[in-house]
Write an enzyme that holds these catalytic residues in place. Structure first.
Site, PDB file in Angstrom:
ATOM      1  N   LYS A  32       0.798  -1.221   0.000  1.00 17.76           N
ATOM      2  CA  LYS A  32       0.000   0.000   0.000  1.00 17.76           C
ATOM      3  C   LYS A  32       0.831   1.271   0.000  1.00 17.76           C
ATOM      4  O   LYS A  32       0.321   2.342  -0.299  1.00 17.76           O
ATOM      5  CB  LYS A  32      -0.976  -0.015   1.180  1.00 17.76           C
ATOM      6  CG  LYS A  32      -2.040  -1.075   0.945  1.00 17.76           C
ATOM      7  CD  LYS A  32      -3.170  -1.061   1.933  1.00 17.76           C
ATOM      8  CE  LYS A  32      -4.245  -2.029   1.459  1.00 17.76           C
ATOM      9  NZ  LYS A  32      -4.818  -2.833   2.521  1.00 17.76           N
ATOM     10  N   LYS A  49      -8.961 -13.746  -9.068  1.00 19.57           N
ATOM     11  CA  LYS A  49     -10.132 -13.836  -8.198  1.00 19.57           C
ATOM     12  C   LYS A  49     -11.038 -12.623  -8.396  1.00 19.57           C
ATOM     13  O   LYS A  49     -10.583 -11.563  -8.822  1.00 19.57           O
ATOM     14  CB  LYS A  49      -9.720 -13.946  -6.735  1.00 19.57           C
ATOM     15  CG  LYS A  49      -9.236 -12.658  -6.111  1.00 19.57           C
ATOM     16  CD  LYS A  49      -9.186 -12.810  -4.601  1.00 19.57           C
ATOM     17  CE  LYS A  49      -9.077 -11.449  -3.920  1.00 19.57           C
ATOM     18  NZ  LYS A  49     -10.316 -10.675  -3.955  1.00 19.57           N
ATOM     19  N   LYS A 100     -13.646  -6.608  -5.367  1.00 21.09           N
ATOM     20  CA  LYS A 100     -14.537  -5.454  -5.460  1.00 21.09           C
ATOM     21  C   LYS A 100     -13.845  -4.251  -6.072  1.00 21.09           C
ATOM     22  O   LYS A 100     -14.482  -3.407  -6.676  1.00 21.09           O
ATOM     23  CB  LYS A 100     -15.183  -5.117  -4.108  1.00 21.09           C
ATOM     24  CG  LYS A 100     -14.257  -4.834  -2.959  1.00 21.09           C
ATOM     25  CD  LYS A 100     -15.086  -4.395  -1.754  1.00 21.09           C
ATOM     26  CE  LYS A 100     -14.759  -5.142  -0.478  1.00 21.09           C
ATOM     27  NZ  LYS A 100     -13.374  -5.029  -0.026  1.00 21.09           N
TER      28      LYS A 100
HETATM   29  P1  ATP Z   1     -10.210  -5.454  -2.670  1.00 17.41           P
HETATM   30  O1  ATP Z   1     -10.247  -5.556  -4.169  1.00 17.41           O
HETATM   31  O2  ATP Z   1     -10.473  -4.086  -2.157  1.00 17.41           O
HETATM   32  O3  ATP Z   1      -8.993  -6.119  -2.071  1.00 17.41           O
HETATM   33  P2  ATP Z   1     -11.745  -7.818  -2.085  1.00 17.41           P
HETATM   34  O4  ATP Z   1     -12.955  -8.136  -2.893  1.00 17.41           O
HETATM   35  O5  ATP Z   1     -10.503  -8.601  -2.346  1.00 17.41           O
HETATM   36  O6  ATP Z   1     -11.503  -6.268  -2.173  1.00 17.41           O
HETATM   37  P3  ATP Z   1     -11.306  -7.799   0.770  1.00 17.41           P
HETATM   38  O7  ATP Z   1     -11.909  -6.670   1.557  1.00 17.41           O
HETATM   39  O8  ATP Z   1      -9.849  -7.768   0.429  1.00 17.41           O
HETATM   40  O9  ATP Z   1     -12.170  -7.984  -0.575  1.00 17.41           O
HETATM   41  O10 ATP Z   1     -11.617  -9.149   1.530  1.00 17.41           O
HETATM   42  C1  ATP Z   1     -12.790  -9.356   2.286  1.00 17.41           C
HETATM   43  C2  ATP Z   1     -12.955 -10.852   2.528  1.00 17.41           C
HETATM   44  O11 ATP Z   1     -13.459 -11.480   1.332  1.00 17.41           O
HETATM   45  C3  ATP Z   1     -11.653 -11.584   2.864  1.00 17.41           C
HETATM   46  O12 ATP Z   1     -11.907 -12.543   3.889  1.00 17.41           O
HETATM   47  C4  ATP Z   1     -11.271 -12.274   1.572  1.00 17.41           C
HETATM   48  O13 ATP Z   1     -10.516 -13.451   1.814  1.00 17.41           O
HETATM   49  C5  ATP Z   1     -12.641 -12.588   0.979  1.00 17.41           C
HETATM   50  N1  ATP Z   1     -12.617 -12.613  -0.489  1.00 17.41           N
HETATM   51  C6  ATP Z   1     -12.291 -11.594  -1.305  1.00 17.41           C
HETATM   52  N2  ATP Z   1     -12.426 -11.927  -2.598  1.00 17.41           N
HETATM   53  C7  ATP Z   1     -12.846 -13.222  -2.614  1.00 17.41           C
HETATM   54  C8  ATP Z   1     -13.162 -14.136  -3.660  1.00 17.41           C
HETATM   55  N3  ATP Z   1     -13.080 -13.788  -4.941  1.00 17.41           N
HETATM   56  N4  ATP Z   1     -13.581 -15.383  -3.327  1.00 17.41           N
HETATM   57  C9  ATP Z   1     -13.668 -15.744  -2.021  1.00 17.41           C
HETATM   58  N5  ATP Z   1     -13.385 -14.931  -0.996  1.00 17.41           N
HETATM   59  C10 ATP Z   1     -12.978 -13.677  -1.269  1.00 17.41           C
HETATM   60 MG    MG Z   2      -8.594  -8.106  -1.295  1.00 18.24          MG
END
Ligand code: ATP
Ligand code: MG
Length: 337
Positions: A115, A204, A207
């Site tokens: 970051k 993966k 968001k």
């Molecule tokens: P960002 O893109 O901001 O990193 P993100 O979608 O990866 O967002 P996080 O806030 O990093 O979400 O993670 C929130 C939770 O969701 C964590 O426990 C992470 O392991 C889970 N998670 C995120 N993406 C996935 C996915 N594609 N499949 C399963 N679990 C997920």
């Molecule tokens: Mg993430």
């Protein structure tokens, strides 16, 4: 009774991946263990303001907790919902642990490196938030903290800080959380769920991905979500098989279908064995996603703010009692009391 603790970030909307990969497994874990463990589900609002302040924090807090209830979380006397900022002991222990942690170990955190990469100067919160996370955990003697792999390094830091303080005073002041391998084992089969990006299934679903068609948001209309499934990237092999390496797009659709219809993955795989029409699979998954979202959104709309606010009042009373007791113990050994 030992404590299982988890926090959920509250900036913005969640994807289907967040829901199926994190929220649903956590909810199952909570429901499974809440008769024999304390289950702490907290909103890390002090962590949220590291990123930015957009004026929606309060409504996002309520919304994120509603997601748990819509995912099936059963509230009982052992399930505690609270906001981090409403339990001042978190901030106080954070300072004390800041005096125990070193700049060397915090600089090694990969999340910090990611970051802050390439920048001369970043907010101090980005540097020190793992210490606040340690306080979040150690205040409650939590043994199990179900988190994604990306947080394992912070858990190790938490363990190190706890061990360091215990050694310093030659007393078992903090409960040292379980090692990360044991954490993963405790989470069981839920550990491996990884929903893929609909357009680039090698990655993966995230968001923060900008391409709208890559991700299904929990707030998507059922029609919009169905369209995204219909336009998902597949492959040219022409056989419906579960093979994440060679056919990640198809495998992702099978995985999603199993999860949203609550059917064992093996059963979904057998249903499609020998089939070759990707269009048929997409139509089925699109219909199932649409039905899932319709039901989920209806459930969500029925949950009253008051249910959450009442749970927070109860949870914060509990959290303040437990956390203040631990903080006092720490203040005493440090000579502050
Ligand atoms: P960002 O893109 O901001 O990193 P993100 O979608 O990866 O967002 P996080 O806030 O990093 O979400 O993670 C929130 C939770 O969701 C964590 O426990 C992470 O392991 C889970 N998670 C995120 N993406 C996935 C996915 N594609 N499949 C399963 N679990 C997920
Ligand atoms: Mg993430």
């Amino acid at each position: 009774m030992s404590t299982i603790l988890t926090g959920i970030r509250v900036n913005g909307e969640l994807t289907l991946g967040n829901f199926l990969g994190a929220l649903v497994p956590m909810t199952r874990l909570a429901n499974k263990y809440s008769s024999e463990h304390q289950i702490n589900i907290f909103v890390p609002d002090l962590h949220t303001i590291i990123a930015d302040v957009d004026g929606n924090l309060q409504s996002n807090i309520i919304k994120s907790l509603k997601y748990y209830l819509a995912a099936g979380l059963v509230l009982n006397d052992n399930v505690h919902l609270y906001r981090q900022s409403h339990v001042p002991a978190h901030s106080e222990l954070n300072w004390i642990l800041n005096c125990v942690a070193t700049t060397g170990e915090l600089s090694r955190m990969t999340q910090f490196k990611d970051k802050s990469g390439g920048k001369d100067s970043v907010g101090c919160g980005i540097f020190t938030y793992p210490v606040l996370m340690a306080a979040d955990i150690l205040l409650y003697d939590a043994k199990y903290i179900p988190v994604g792999e990306d947080q394992f390094q912070h858990l190790e830091l938490t363990r190190n800080l706890a061990i360091r303080v215990n050694h310093k005073f030659n007393q078992e002041i903090f409960t040292v959380p379980k090692k990360t391998v044991e954490q993963a084992k405790f989470m069981g089969s839920e550990e491996g769920i990884r929903i893929r990006d609909l357009q680039n299934p090698e990655k993966k679903m995230s968001k923060s991905t900008l391409a709208e068609n890559s991700k299904i948001m929990l707030s998507d209309t059922p029609e919009k979500a169905a369209k995204k499934i219909m336009s998902a990237t597949t492959d040219s092999l022409g056989v419906i098989k579960f093979d994440m390496i060679n056919q990640p797009g198809i495998s992702n659709l099978l995985q999603i279908d199993a999860l949203v219809t609550d059917t064992p993955l093996q059963e979904v795989i057998s249903t499609w064995a020998g089939e070759t029409h990707y269009g048929d699979l997409k139509k089925k998954v699109a219909a199932d996603i649409a039905a899932f979202l319709e039901l989920f959104q209806a459930k969500l709309a029925k949950i009253d703010d008051d249910v959450i606010l009442n749970a927070l009042t109860r949870g914060e009373e509990y959290a303040n009692t437990v956390a203040s007791r631990k903080l006092l113990q720490v203040q005493q050994v440090f000579g502050l009391r």
